[in-house]
Design a protein around this motif. Structure first.
Motif, PDB file in Angstrom:
ATOM      1  N   GLY A 202     -14.769 -68.741   8.001  1.00 15.15           N
ATOM      2  CA  GLY A 202     -14.529 -68.053   9.273  1.00 15.15           C
ATOM      3  C   GLY A 202     -13.564 -66.897   9.100  1.00 15.15           C
ATOM      4  N   GLY A 268     -19.783 -71.965  10.546  1.00 13.35           N
ATOM      5  CA  GLY A 268     -20.861 -71.118  10.035  1.00 13.35           C
ATOM      6  C   GLY A 268     -22.219 -71.775   9.924  1.00 13.35           C
ATOM      7  N   ASP A 275     -23.117 -66.759  10.871  1.00 16.55           N
ATOM      8  CA  ASP A 275     -23.312 -68.118  10.360  1.00 16.55           C
ATOM      9  C   ASP A 275     -24.231 -68.083   9.132  1.00 16.55           C
ATOM     10  OD1 ASP A 275     -21.661 -69.146  12.299  1.00 16.55           O
ATOM     11  OD2 ASP A 275     -23.298 -69.537  13.709  1.00 16.55           O
TER      12      ASP A 275
HETATM   13 MG    MG Z   1     -17.512 -69.226  12.167  1.00 14.73          MG
END
Ligand code: MG
Ligand code: AMP
Length: 423
Positions: A202, A268, A275
């Protein structure tokens, strides 16, 4: 201009999409994909606590090694015991634990004996100290109603020589260390611990100690994962935070799968633009499934990455923990031991109304308590959102609302699965 076609209209059935796997089917597929670890190492007894025994342990001796007294008192021949009235016996010596009485007892004779002392030859029964009356140094009076053979521990009554005392696949608990020590065994063969590499994904994630910029958050998943993994006794390899970039993920996947038996990521795995877990996994490995009919934790990717098992957990902190307990923990248990452990569930009265949507397995966070009558009661933690991590701190159990379970009214019986202590 042509209006954009919305392929899928939002509906209340969105969380119950038919491509999702049922929870039990997902578990079955996970177990089927696992080959339990076979590597063995020998460990000193103390270091083997919590490890998986790799071979059966056959007792090399009797425990206890000798027939001995369970009490302080006197050892007698049962044929001397009176049916009524009293008898008087002569004390001919003393037997201590570790210092046996060497002589032999004949009718009319007895021996003072301490707990753990081997039974002197000729004797078969012990009368407790509190149940005898001595007269001078050498005489003792014994009343009626004693049972032949009482207060005697037979050689091998705990563990007979030659039996399998602990079976391969067993998770060694403190009592097992004691049992092994009682057999004089100082070293045991155990399975190698699984190596588990994990990282968070992230662009918004920052490490503790860094200042948060706009839209950024601290990475909490790696810490809850660290805690859950460490408690299972696996070898933990923390690979940090990886950005939402396909190449960074490829590199991290390659590294993780080269050092671990299992790779766990968080975040993700949804259908957002950033993602990348699924596409990268299908490029470098194999996807087994990626969606489960459950809440929280629907987007869970499971597959294979080179020789490693791969779990792409969702990003939401509660979903990480729920999917870990429901899927990763049983997988690690099977990987390390080759045995399947079914978690304990209990029935409890719900003190909360609980909403459930059929067709989806809902894992609500609950607090299980015991009332004054000893009955179990459970109430849900406040907010149940998958980002409300404090709900997991407060909770000590999941309230299991299975696919076919209707909504619950206060006072109804529900099934709960404790995942922590009962405190
Ligand atoms: Mg994410
Ligand atoms: P994602 O599946 O990556 O879209 O993440 C879903 C939600 O979980 C987002 O709100 C993320 O910011 C949050 N999230 C993802 N990873 C973490 C993490 N390591 N720690 C805390 N929150 C996270």
């Amino acid at each position: 201009m042509r209006p954009e076609i919305i392929i899928h209209q939002p509906s209340c059935a969105d969380d119950v999409d038919k491509d999702s796997l049922r929870v039990d089917e997902a578990r079955r597929r996970i177990l089927k994909a696992i080959t339990p670890i076979t590597d063995i190492e020998r460990l000193a007894l103390r270091s083997a606590l919590g490890r998986i025994l790799a071979q059966d342990i056959v007792s090399p001796l009797n425990v206890p090694a000798h027939t001995n007294s369970a009490m302080d008192g006197i050892a007698v021949l049962s044929s001397d015991l009176p049916a009524t009235g009293t008898c008087t016996l002569e004390i001919i010596g003393t037997a201590y634990a570790g210092v046996p009485f060497k002589g032999k007892c004949h009718p009319g004779e007895c021996v003072r004996i301490m707990t753990g002392a081997p039974m002197p030859q000729g004797t078969d029964t012990v009368i407790m100290q509190e149940h005898i009356k001595t007269q001078g140094e050498n005489k003792v009076h014994i009343g009626a109603s004693h049972r032949a053979g009482q207060n005697v521990r037979q050689a091998g009554e705990d563990i007979p020589k030659g039996v399998t005392v602990l079976a391969a696949g067993r998770h060694l608990v403190p009592a097992d260390l004691g049992v092994l020590a009682s057999l004089g065994i100082g070293e045991v063969p155990v399975k190698r611990r699984p190596r588990v590499a994990f990282f968070s994904t992230g662009d918004e994630l920052r490490a503790i100690g860094e200042t948060l910029g706009e839209g950024e958050i601290y990475d909490s998943n790696r810490y809850s994962l660290y805690g859950m993994l460490t408690r299972l006794g696996v070898e933990v390899l923390d690979l940090g935070v990886i950005r939402d970039e396909p190449q960074a993920l490829r590199d991290a996947f390659a590294r993780a799968s080269s050092i671990a038996d299992m790779v766990i990521t968080s975040g993700g795995v949804s259908v957002g633009d950033a993602d990348y877990i699924k596409p990268v996994l299908s490029e470098l490995g194999k996807i087994n499934f990626w969606k489960i009919a459950m809440k929280p934790g629907r987007p869970l990717t499971f597959g294979q990455l080179s020789k490693a098992l791969f779990f792409g957990l969702p990003g939401n902190p509660v979903a990480v923990m729920v999917t870990f307990y429901q899927f990763v923990q049983p997988a690690l248990h099977y990987l390390s031991s080759g045995t399947i452990k079914t978690p304990i569930t209990l029935k409890a009265t719900s003190s909360s109304d609980l909403h459930n949507r059929p067709g989806r397995f809902d894992f609500q966070r609950g607090i299980l308590t015991q009332n004054d009558d000893g009955d179990f009661e459970v109430h849900k933690t406040g907010k149940q959102g998958s980002g409300i991590l404090t709900s997991m701190s407060e909770a000590n159990c999941f309230i299991l609302l299975a696919e076919d379970c209707a909504s619950v009214k206060r006072g109804d019986i529900v099934v709960v699965q404790p995942f922590d202590t009962f405190i």
